[in-house]
Design a protein around this motif. Structure first.
Motif, PDB file in Angstrom:
ATOM      1  N   ILE A   1       0.839  -1.201   0.000  1.00  0.00           N
ATOM      2  CA  ILE A   1       0.000   0.000   0.000  1.00  0.00           C
ATOM      3  C   ILE A   1       0.873   1.249   0.000  1.00  0.00           C
ATOM      4  O   ILE A   1       0.564   2.236  -0.677  1.00  0.00           O
ATOM      5  CB  ILE A   1      -0.996  -0.010   1.181  1.00  0.00           C
ATOM      6  N   GLY A   2       1.985   1.202   0.708  1.00  0.00           N
ATOM      7  CA  GLY A   2       2.917   2.325   0.689  1.00  0.00           C
ATOM      8  C   GLY A   2       3.456   2.597  -0.713  1.00  0.00           C
ATOM      9  O   GLY A   2       3.559   3.748  -1.136  1.00  0.00           O
ATOM     10  N   ARG A   3       3.781   1.537  -1.451  1.00  0.00           N
ATOM     11  CA  ARG A   3       4.255   1.704  -2.837  1.00  0.00           C
ATOM     12  C   ARG A   3       3.147   2.262  -3.728  1.00  0.00           C
ATOM     13  O   ARG A   3       3.382   3.142  -4.552  1.00  0.00           O
ATOM     14  CB  ARG A   3       4.743   0.368  -3.409  1.00  0.00           C
ATOM     15  N   LEU A   4       1.927   1.742  -3.547  1.00  0.00           N
ATOM     16  CA  LEU A   4       0.800   2.232  -4.347  1.00  0.00           C
ATOM     17  C   LEU A   4       0.530   3.708  -4.034  1.00  0.00           C
ATOM     18  O   LEU A   4       0.206   4.487  -4.934  1.00  0.00           O
ATOM     19  CB  LEU A   4      -0.455   1.387  -4.095  1.00  0.00           C
ATOM     20  N   GLU A   5       0.687   4.072  -2.771  1.00  0.00           N
ATOM     21  CA  GLU A   5       0.488   5.471  -2.381  1.00  0.00           C
ATOM     22  C   GLU A   5       1.579   6.347  -3.007  1.00  0.00           C
ATOM     23  O   GLU A   5       1.289   7.425  -3.541  1.00  0.00           O
ATOM     24  CB  GLU A   5       0.509   5.601  -0.857  1.00  0.00           C
ATOM     25  N   LYS A   6       2.819   5.882  -2.956  1.00  0.00           N
ATOM     26  CA  LYS A   6       3.942   6.630  -3.549  1.00  0.00           C
ATOM     27  C   LYS A   6       3.715   6.840  -5.045  1.00  0.00           C
ATOM     28  O   LYS A   6       4.051   7.890  -5.592  1.00  0.00           O
ATOM     29  CB  LYS A   6       5.242   5.857  -3.315  1.00  0.00           C
ATOM     30  N   ASP A   7       3.104   5.852  -5.707  1.00  0.00           N
ATOM     31  CA  ASP A   7       2.813   5.953  -7.141  1.00  0.00           C
ATOM     32  C   ASP A   7       1.546   6.759  -7.429  1.00  0.00           C
ATOM     33  O   ASP A   7       1.159   6.911  -8.594  1.00  0.00           O
ATOM     34  CB  ASP A   7       2.677   4.552  -7.754  1.00  0.00           C
ATOM     35  N   GLY A   8       0.868   7.230  -6.371  1.00  0.00           N
ATOM     36  CA  GLY A   8      -0.324   8.055  -6.557  1.00  0.00           C
ATOM     37  C   GLY A   8      -1.581   7.269  -6.887  1.00  0.00           C
ATOM     38  O   GLY A   8      -2.564   7.842  -7.364  1.00  0.00           O
TER      39      GLY A   8
END
Length: 137
Positions: free
Chosen positions: A79-86
């Motif tokens: 989820i952190g990666r998905l958030e970083k990718d917007g």
């Protein structure tokens, strides 16, 4: 030729399920890689898209834990990666400060809609192959 025991048949069926799962996840990874996603990334986006019909609808991360095949810490990193990718936004639950909400962003919803047919085509092909091989057995 030895007759298979019930335990041996059960074990064989289980290993077949694991093999189909592994092959299918690899095929989904290949299909989605050009779009910057993996199979687990897609699963989270897909669950969020199905759980929240409107932009801004939120889902508790805890509700995702039992639906994806990742540990809670692996899911949190994803989820952190998905958030970083917007693709998603996270927020803290006001009622329970330990709880975390996650919601698809417009970008996440658009990417999900674009890759959904690719993932479904892989599922259809892989599961049809599995049904065909099961029928031949």
């Amino acid at each position: 030729m030895a007759v298979k025991t019930a335990d041996a048949r059960l074990e064989e069926r289980w290993r077949d399920i694991l093999a189909v799962h592994a092959r299918t996840m690899c095929e989904i990874d290949r299909a989605l890689h050009p779009h910057g996603l993996g199979a687990s990334d897609f699963e989270v986006l897909d669950i969020l898209a199905s759980e929240s019909s409107a932009e801004g609808d939120q889902c508790r991360v805890q509700n995702l834990v039992g639906r994806v095949h990742l540990s809670q810490s692996a899911l949190s990193r994803l989820i952190g990666r998905l958030e970083k990718d917007g693709l998603v936004e996270r927020s803290v639950c006001a009622e329970d400060r330990r709880g975390v909400w996650v919601a698809l962003t417009r970008k996440g919803r658009e990417l999900h809609a674009r890759v959904l047919p690719l993932q479904r085509a892989v599922l259809q092909r892989m599961l049809a192959e599995q049904e065909g091989s099961a029928a031949r057995s």
